[in-house]
Design a protein around this motif. Sequence first.
Motif, PDB file in Angstrom:
ATOM      1  N   LEU A  36      10.887  -5.107   1.348  1.00  0.00           N
ATOM      2  CA  LEU A  36      10.656  -4.073   0.332  1.00  0.00           C
ATOM      3  C   LEU A  36      11.605  -4.242  -0.849  1.00  0.00           C
ATOM      4  CD1 LEU A  36      10.120  -0.941   2.601  1.00  0.00           C
ATOM      5  CD2 LEU A  36       8.472  -1.815   0.937  1.00  0.00           C
ATOM      6  N   ARG A  37      12.877  -4.556  -0.544  1.00  0.00           N
ATOM      7  CA  ARG A  37      13.871  -4.719  -1.617  1.00  0.00           C
ATOM      8  C   ARG A  37      13.510  -5.888  -2.525  1.00  0.00           C
ATOM      9  NH1 ARG A  37      18.094  -3.402   2.228  1.00  0.00           N
ATOM     10  NH2 ARG A  37      18.608  -5.606   2.430  1.00  0.00           N
ATOM     11  N   LEU A  38      12.893  -6.914  -1.952  1.00  0.00           N
ATOM     12  CA  LEU A  38      12.475  -8.071  -2.745  1.00  0.00           C
ATOM     13  C   LEU A  38      11.134  -7.851  -3.448  1.00  0.00           C
ATOM     14  CD1 LEU A  38      13.448 -10.975  -0.321  1.00  0.00           C
ATOM     15  CD2 LEU A  38      14.467 -10.508  -2.552  1.00  0.00           C
ATOM     16  N   LYS A  39      10.516  -6.692  -3.195  1.00  0.00           N
ATOM     17  CA  LYS A  39       9.215  -6.336  -3.790  1.00  0.00           C
ATOM     18  C   LYS A  39       8.102  -7.289  -3.383  1.00  0.00           C
ATOM     19  CE  LYS A  39      11.368  -4.010  -7.719  1.00  0.00           C
ATOM     20  NZ  LYS A  39      11.469  -3.914  -9.191  1.00  0.00           N
ATOM     21  N   LEU A  40       8.240  -7.828  -2.153  1.00  0.00           N
ATOM     22  CA  LEU A  40       7.186  -8.694  -1.622  1.00  0.00           C
ATOM     23  C   LEU A  40       6.096  -7.879  -0.943  1.00  0.00           C
ATOM     24  CD1 LEU A  40       9.393 -11.542  -0.108  1.00  0.00           C
ATOM     25  CD2 LEU A  40       8.305 -11.438  -2.348  1.00  0.00           C
ATOM     26  N   ILE A  41       6.430  -6.641  -0.614  1.00  0.00           N
ATOM     27  CA  ILE A  41       5.467  -5.722  -0.027  1.00  0.00           C
ATOM     28  C   ILE A  41       5.655  -4.347  -0.649  1.00  0.00           C
ATOM     29  CG2 ILE A  41       5.279  -6.911   2.210  1.00  0.00           C
ATOM     30  CD1 ILE A  41       7.272  -4.844   3.321  1.00  0.00           C
ATOM     31  N   HIS A  42       4.644  -3.509  -0.476  1.00  0.00           N
ATOM     32  CA  HIS A  42       4.734  -2.106  -0.888  1.00  0.00           C
ATOM     33  C   HIS A  42       4.436  -1.264   0.343  1.00  0.00           C
ATOM     34  CE1 HIS A  42       4.535  -3.766  -4.926  1.00  0.00           C
ATOM     35  NE2 HIS A  42       3.417  -4.381  -4.595  1.00  0.00           N
ATOM     36  N   ALA A  43       5.076  -0.115   0.459  1.00  0.00           N
ATOM     37  CA  ALA A  43       4.847   0.735   1.618  1.00  0.00           C
ATOM     38  C   ALA A  43       4.856   2.197   1.199  1.00  0.00           C
ATOM     39  CB  ALA A  43       5.915   0.485   2.683  1.00  0.00           C
ATOM     40  N   ASP A  44       3.975   2.972   1.842  1.00  0.00           N
ATOM     41  CA  ASP A  44       4.028   4.420   1.710  1.00  0.00           C
ATOM     42  C   ASP A  44       4.080   5.005   3.119  1.00  0.00           C
ATOM     43  OD1 ASP A  44       1.405   4.300   2.695  1.00  0.00           O
ATOM     44  OD2 ASP A  44       0.506   4.511   0.712  1.00  0.00           O
ATOM     45  N   GLU A  45       3.765   6.268   3.253  1.00  0.00           N
ATOM     46  CA  GLU A  45       3.865   6.907   4.569  1.00  0.00           C
ATOM     47  C   GLU A  45       2.885   6.324   5.574  1.00  0.00           C
ATOM     48  OE1 GLU A  45       3.317   8.492   1.751  1.00  0.00           O
ATOM     49  OE2 GLU A  45       5.125   9.666   1.342  1.00  0.00           O
ATOM     50  N   GLU A  46       1.788   5.715   5.077  1.00  0.00           N
ATOM     51  CA  GLU A  46       0.732   5.278   5.984  1.00  0.00           C
ATOM     52  C   GLU A  46       0.516   3.770   6.016  1.00  0.00           C
ATOM     53  OE1 GLU A  46      -3.832   6.585   7.186  1.00  0.00           O
ATOM     54  OE2 GLU A  46      -2.991   7.230   5.273  1.00  0.00           O
ATOM     55  N   PHE A  47       0.597   3.099   4.861  1.00  0.00           N
ATOM     56  CA  PHE A  47       0.206   1.695   4.793  1.00  0.00           C
ATOM     57  C   PHE A  47       1.322   0.794   4.272  1.00  0.00           C
ATOM     58  CE2 PHE A  47      -3.904   3.919   4.352  1.00  0.00           C
ATOM     59  CZ  PHE A  47      -4.606   3.295   5.383  1.00  0.00           C
ATOM     60  N   VAL A  48       1.264  -0.471   4.685  1.00  0.00           N
ATOM     61  CA  VAL A  48       2.065  -1.537   4.095  1.00  0.00           C
ATOM     62  C   VAL A  48       1.095  -2.525   3.475  1.00  0.00           C
ATOM     63  CG1 VAL A  48       3.732  -3.386   4.482  1.00  0.00           C
ATOM     64  CG2 VAL A  48       3.885  -1.281   5.811  1.00  0.00           C
ATOM     65  N   THR A  49       1.316  -2.883   2.223  1.00  0.00           N
ATOM     66  CA  THR A  49       0.450  -3.837   1.532  1.00  0.00           C
ATOM     67  C   THR A  49       1.288  -4.989   1.009  1.00  0.00           C
ATOM     68  OG1 THR A  49       0.653  -2.602  -0.545  1.00  0.00           O
ATOM     69  CG2 THR A  49      -1.234  -2.102   0.839  1.00  0.00           C
ATOM     70  N   VAL A  50       0.722  -6.175   1.041  1.00  0.00           N
ATOM     71  CA  VAL A  50       1.433  -7.355   0.563  1.00  0.00           C
ATOM     72  C   VAL A  50       1.268  -7.460  -0.947  1.00  0.00           C
ATOM     73  CG1 VAL A  50      -0.513  -8.957   0.849  1.00  0.00           C
ATOM     74  CG2 VAL A  50       1.826  -9.819   1.004  1.00  0.00           C
ATOM     75  N   SER A  51       2.309  -7.906  -1.636  1.00  0.00           N
ATOM     76  CA  SER A  51       2.218  -8.102  -3.082  1.00  0.00           C
ATOM     77  C   SER A  51       1.222  -9.212  -3.383  1.00  0.00           C
ATOM     78  CB  SER A  51       3.589  -8.465  -3.651  1.00  0.00           C
ATOM     79  OG  SER A  51       3.468  -8.923  -4.983  1.00  0.00           O
ATOM     80  N   SER A  52       0.399  -8.994  -4.381  1.00  0.00           N
ATOM     81  CA  SER A  52      -0.591 -10.004  -4.761  1.00  0.00           C
ATOM     82  C   SER A  52       0.074 -11.277  -5.267  1.00  0.00           C
ATOM     83  CB  SER A  52      -1.532  -9.443  -5.840  1.00  0.00           C
ATOM     84  OG  SER A  52      -0.788  -9.037  -6.978  1.00  0.00           O
ATOM     85  N   LEU A  53       1.369 -11.191  -5.619  1.00  0.00           N
ATOM     86  CA  LEU A  53       2.090 -12.354  -6.133  1.00  0.00           C
ATOM     87  C   LEU A  53       2.528 -13.307  -5.019  1.00  0.00           C
ATOM     88  CD1 LEU A  53       4.316 -10.485  -8.726  1.00  0.00           C
ATOM     89  CD2 LEU A  53       2.426 -12.037  -9.266  1.00  0.00           C
TER      90      LEU A  53
END
Length: 484
Positions: A130-147
């Motif tokens: 998360l700190r590297l901004k390779l993924i995004h997360a909220d209360e329900e989902f984790v999504t991979v960065s399109s980059l």
Amino acid sequence: MTYLEKIIKEKGSILSSELLESLTNKEKGISKEAARKRLSRISKDVYRVKGLFADGQILFFDKEIYGTEEYYSGLSRAFRKAGKQYNIILQSLDFHYGQLKLAHLPAYSVNPILDLKGHITFNTALEKLLRLKLIHADEEFVTVSSLITDNNPNYKRAKGIEVAKNFLLIQFNDWSRKIGLVSYNSSKFHSEFGKYQFNFVSPSYIGSLPKINNQKIIPAFVVADILIGNTVNESQIEFFINKVKALKFQRNLAKFIPFLIVESIDTKALNTLKSQGIVIGFVNELFGDKYKDLLNSLIGLVTNAGAILKKNPEAYLDLISKLNKLVDGKTNNLRGDLFELAVGYYQGQICQTIDIGKIINHDGLQREIDVFGLLPNKLFISECKGYNHKVPLDEVETWLTQKVPVIRKWILDQPSISDRELVFEFWSTGGFTEDAIKFLERRKSSTTKYGIAFYNLDEMIVKSKEIKSKKFTEILREYYIKEI
């Protein structure tokens, strides 16, 4: 600019081990200690990523590429070479079309969910990504960065696979207890065994697997994970093999039988699993070809729900009917996952276009719209909960304070729809608690910028009769009223 700094400039990003190899090849007599000192003297203008790579390696990269596609490509390459535990999380997200539920993702990593000596926990690994901004997360989902992925994320297909996996877990549980493999009412989904998470965990008392300690029977366990929606290759099973190996090293752990349930797998991956004593459960061999075909139809329906419910709404009813006949009425277990399709079926009768499971982003905040219905002068934004219990106050507060404002701001930023009347709806088959109703009524009467509506099951039946939708009434009575 030193020799090492020139290499970093040319490569964009490079691991310390590769820099040391390049330096020792150029200067044959240099000692390892001297080479490392050269690395430590690299200019501070060269950026570094530490604490993620095997053997204490550092990723050096040119500050000019920070945040660019080249930067993320270099990070990805470094993870594949020397950051396996992080790469496996990213790879698992990629396999699942870019998104997994936060509660489900730990099963697809090599990180324990509880403290285990010599291992980084899943939460720690996730925080670093998360700190590297390779993924995004909220209360329900984790999504991979399109980059960081070579494939375009497809969140709707990811959701379709999630729904199918939930159904498959129910079916695997039913199969395993019917043949006496597991104890009848003791299975858990997305649960812990040996400090690791698995999709399926259940005690087993078969054969000689259980232990007897002080006249007390200690059961063995069946653990299983599911990989469907793609053909599985050798790299994609690493997470499972590593978890199984880690369990085998633990002392005093109960015996266990590991299952990996798949649709399709290549030969190398198949042979690797067999060599590790892992049971490969093919969907069609466990449950039949018709089941596999319907499972894929279910994925397709959820993936393309908006278009199907508008153009061919009968396909929804037909599929549920076929699933119901094939698996002895267990479609009621799908009611929570598929309730938004029921609401979508209703909205499709009154709206020009609908979208199901629409993901929006506003100012770095991601939200999902269960059903998004459009009319020339009005928008319906529906939250759908196929619960068999009442929605509590805290859930409707979260909806109105954290979800609705973000979605509204996103809509106001869309010139093509920003001038339309907004109605935010909350549909709950289980109804609402008294304090939740009071809160919703207060907000409904005091809010002027948009409309608020909320419906329990009885009110849904009334609405279906208002538009003379016998099919919607049929859906509610057949798949929801029976369960309430």
